[in-house]
Design a protein around this motif. Structure first.
Motif, short mmCIF file in Angstrom:
data_model
loop_
_atom_site.label_atom_id
_atom_site.label_comp_id
_atom_site.label_asym_id
_atom_site.label_seq_id
_atom_site.Cartn_x
_atom_site.Cartn_y
_atom_site.Cartn_z
N ARG A 127 54.76 103.30 102.40
CA ARG A 127 55.61 104.07 103.30
C ARG A 127 56.73 103.20 103.87
NH1 ARG A 127 50.59 106.01 104.72
NH2 ARG A 127 50.45 104.68 106.53
N THR A 128 56.40 101.98 104.22
CA THR A 128 57.39 101.06 104.76
C THR A 128 58.43 100.73 103.69
OG1 THR A 128 55.75 100.13 106.25
CG2 THR A 128 57.71 98.83 105.88
N ASP A 129 57.98 100.50 102.45
CA ASP A 129 58.92 100.19 101.37
C ASP A 129 59.85 101.36 101.11
OD1 ASP A 129 57.99 97.65 101.03
OD2 ASP A 129 56.70 98.13 99.33
N TRP A 130 59.35 102.58 101.17
CA TRP A 130 60.17 103.77 100.97
C TRP A 130 61.26 103.85 102.03
CZ3 TRP A 130 60.61 108.22 104.09
CH2 TRP A 130 61.30 109.28 103.51
N LEU A 131 60.86 103.65 103.28
CA LEU A 131 61.84 103.67 104.37
C LEU A 131 62.83 102.52 104.23
CD1 LEU A 131 59.48 104.57 107.35
CD2 LEU A 131 61.24 106.01 106.34
N GLU A 132 62.33 101.36 103.80
CA GLU A 132 63.20 100.20 103.60
C GLU A 132 64.23 100.47 102.52
OE1 GLU A 132 65.16 96.82 103.82
OE2 GLU A 132 63.61 97.38 105.25
N ARG A 133 63.81 101.10 101.41
CA ARG A 133 64.74 101.40 100.33
C ARG A 133 65.83 102.38 100.77
NH1 ARG A 133 60.30 102.36 97.25
NH2 ARG A 133 60.77 104.57 97.18
N ILE A 134 65.45 103.40 101.51
CA ILE A 134 66.42 104.41 101.91
C ILE A 134 67.36 103.91 103.01
CG2 ILE A 134 66.68 106.66 103.04
CD1 ILE A 134 64.19 107.56 101.57
N PHE A 135 66.78 103.31 104.05
CA PHE A 135 67.58 102.97 105.23
C PHE A 135 67.94 101.50 105.36
CE2 PHE A 135 65.14 106.80 106.51
CZ PHE A 135 66.22 107.64 106.66
N GLY A 190 68.60 94.54 110.51
CA GLY A 190 67.91 93.86 111.60
C GLY A 190 66.97 94.75 112.38
N SER A 191 66.32 95.69 111.69
CA SER A 191 65.44 96.65 112.36
C SER A 191 64.09 96.68 111.68
CB SER A 191 66.10 98.04 112.35
OG SER A 191 65.38 98.90 113.18
N SER A 192 63.22 97.53 112.20
CA SER A 192 61.89 97.74 111.61
C SER A 192 61.50 99.20 111.84
CB SER A 192 60.87 96.82 112.26
OG SER A 192 60.65 97.20 113.61
N VAL A 193 60.42 99.62 111.21
CA VAL A 193 59.96 100.99 111.38
C VAL A 193 59.59 101.25 112.84
CG1 VAL A 193 58.17 102.66 110.73
CG2 VAL A 193 59.18 101.18 108.99
N LYS A 194 58.92 100.30 113.47
CA LYS A 194 58.53 100.45 114.87
C LYS A 194 59.75 100.61 115.78
CE LYS A 194 56.12 98.18 118.63
NZ LYS A 194 55.42 96.97 119.08
N ILE A 195 60.75 99.77 115.59
CA ILE A 195 61.96 99.85 116.40
C ILE A 195 62.65 101.20 116.20
CG2 ILE A 195 64.31 98.93 116.66
CD1 ILE A 195 63.11 96.14 116.10
N GLU A 196 62.73 101.65 114.95
CA GLU A 196 63.38 102.93 114.67
C GLU A 196 62.62 104.11 115.25
OE1 GLU A 196 66.44 103.30 113.40
OE2 GLU A 196 66.53 101.12 113.38
N LEU A 197 61.29 104.06 115.23
CA LEU A 197 60.49 105.14 115.83
C LEU A 197 60.69 105.19 117.35
CD1 LEU A 197 57.18 104.97 113.78
CD2 LEU A 197 58.94 106.74 113.70
N ILE A 198 60.71 104.04 117.98
CA ILE A 198 60.95 104.00 119.43
C ILE A 198 62.35 104.48 119.75
CG2 ILE A 198 61.20 102.45 121.42
CD1 ILE A 198 58.89 100.78 120.17
N ALA A 199 63.33 104.06 118.97
CA ALA A 199 64.72 104.49 119.18
C ALA A 199 64.86 105.99 118.96
CB ALA A 199 65.65 103.72 118.25
N GLY A 200 64.20 106.52 117.94
CA GLY A 200 64.25 107.96 117.67
C GLY A 200 63.64 108.76 118.80
#
Length: 128
Positions: free
Chosen positions: A16-24, A30-40
């Protein structure tokens, strides 16, 4: 057996992380899934007022409150999805309250145009 299940869960999370990494391209920005979820979540909570305030403003011009609510939600969702997936830019979009107040209280209220005529003018100006 327990160790294998744990590895499978780790691989699922990694996929799941790799999929998000490929798209975004999170690491590149300079971000991560956790940072993006909190920001969202923060952006949603900040913008959520608009789905309740905007229909009331538009209803004051004569539009159906329920229709204005649905249009506000759909417009904001579509704008945010386009910015995220097409532009790859983390910006939240929603109807502008200043323009809606101008539409309701000035064009319809003070100038006396019906909401249908005023909405037609908004449509034409958007095309132009």
């Amino acid at each position: 057996m327990e160790n294998i299940d744990q590895q499978k869960r780790s691989l699922g999370a990694l996929a799941r992380t790799d999929w998000l990494e490929r798209i975004f391209k999170l690491r590149q920005h300079g971000s991560s899934v956790k940072i993006e979820l909190i920001a969202g979540l923060t952006t949603f909570v900040t913008m959520a007022y608009i789905i309740f305030v905007n229909p009331n403003v538009m209803a004051a011009a004569g539009l159906d409150h329920g229709a204005a609510f649905v249009a506000t939600c759909l417009g904001a969702a579509l704008g945010c999805l386009l910015m995220g997936f097409y532009a790859n830019w983390p910006v939240g979009l929603a109807p502008g309250m200043g323009l809606n107040a101008f539409f309701t209280y000035t064009v319809v209220g003070e100038m006396g145009y019906t909401w249908q005529v005023a909405l037609g003018a908004v449509f034409l100006s958007g095309i132009l």
